[in-house]
Design a protein around this motif. Structure first.
Motif, PDB file in Angstrom:
ATOM      1  N   ARG A   1      -5.258  -0.886  -4.831  1.00 19.48           N
ATOM      2  CA  ARG A   1      -4.817  -1.793  -5.820  1.00 19.48           C
ATOM      3  C   ARG A   1      -5.848  -3.035  -5.924  1.00 19.48           C
ATOM      4  N   ILE A   2      -6.215  -3.651  -4.750  1.00 19.05           N
ATOM      5  CA  ILE A   2      -7.246  -4.736  -4.690  1.00 19.05           C
ATOM      6  C   ILE A   2      -8.505  -4.331  -5.551  1.00 19.05           C
TER       7      ILE A   2
ATOM      8  N   THR B   1      -2.608  -8.839 -11.540  1.00 26.03           N
ATOM      9  CA  THR B   1      -1.875  -7.970 -10.498  1.00 26.03           C
ATOM     10  C   THR B   1      -1.780  -6.543 -11.328  1.00 26.03           C
TER      11      THR B   1
ATOM     12  N   LYS C   1       0.412  -3.348 -11.428  1.00 32.96           N
ATOM     13  CA  LYS C   1       1.691  -2.842 -10.907  1.00 32.96           C
ATOM     14  C   LYS C   1       1.637  -1.411 -11.178  1.00 32.96           C
TER      15      LYS C   1
ATOM     16  N   ASP D   1      -2.733   2.955  -2.467  1.00 35.51           N
ATOM     17  CA  ASP D   1      -2.631   1.868  -1.302  1.00 35.51           C
ATOM     18  C   ASP D   1      -2.958   0.634  -1.482  1.00 35.51           C
ATOM     19  N   GLU D   2      -2.793  -0.331  -0.515  1.00 39.66           N
ATOM     20  CA  GLU D   2      -3.202  -1.800  -1.026  1.00 39.66           C
ATOM     21  C   GLU D   2      -4.632  -1.745  -1.239  1.00 39.66           C
ATOM     22  N   GLU D   3      -5.571  -1.340  -0.682  1.00 41.06           N
ATOM     23  CA  GLU D   3      -7.157  -1.345  -0.803  1.00 41.06           C
ATOM     24  C   GLU D   3      -7.369  -0.803  -2.297  1.00 41.06           C
TER      25      GLU D   3
END
Length: 185
Positions: A159-160, A148, A150, A155-157
């Motif tokens: 990060r993924i 993961t 941190k 944005d979330e995309e």
């Protein structure tokens, strides 16, 4: 290699020729209309058995022709792979590692004294649809996202995507370690 043009980087590595002076698209179809000197042909001239691995379509970038004209005696593309575990929609690096080992052992069984040069180009991390790692990879044998990220990520995309890239690299490193362990023993 990031951003495409894998074939040109291979070409440069195997021939020592800067691809930008040959073409801006595909060195294999522009330069290899006949046999060409290369690192491969040099090793073949020294008595090495030469083989190449690319777990994707062998006609893509005209690798079949290019590899043959550089002196590879065998080229194993996706249709030749006996080991076909998938990851990210492609044959995994783990499968490619096991294919290299299997083909190496077959060659050594037939001619144990002949040295072997094996060249491999991976596709596992050619991820075209970032962010789908869990959905696609979990059912294809990939281990899924285990790290993961941190910190400050836009944005979330994003990060993924970073997590997927990292985990794909981790899988590739594990496959390389398996190959190195095999050759060290």
């Amino acid at each position: 290699i990031y951003g495409g043009g894998t074939n040109n980087s291979e070409f440069e590595f195997l021939t020592g020729i800067n691809a930008k002076y040959v073409t801006n698209k595909n060195c294999y179809n522009k330069y290899f209309e006949q046999e060409q000197e290369s690192f491969v042909s040099y090793l073949k001239g020294l008595g090495y058995y030469t083989m190449a691995f690319h777990p994707y379509d062998g006609e893509y970038w005209e690798r079949e022709m290019g590899y043959s004209h550089m002196g590879f005696e065998e080229f194993y593309s996706d249709v030749d792979f006996k080991n076909r575990e998938m990851c990210h929609g492609y044959i995994s690096d783990k499968s490619m590692t096991r294919e290299i080992i299997q083909r190496f052992e077959e060659q050594k069984a037939g001619n144990p004294e002949q040295p072997v040069f094996a060249f491999a180009v991976s596709v596992q991390n050619h991820v075209n649809d970032m962010g789908k790692f869990d959905e696609v990879s979990a059912k294809e044998g990939c281990t899924g996202i285990t790290t993961t990220v941190k910190g400050d990520i836009a944005d979330e995309e994003s990060r993924i995507n970073v997590e997927e890239y990292y985990n794909g690299m981790r899988e590739s490193i594990a496959a390389l370690e398996e190959l190195l362990t095999y050759y060290e023993s």
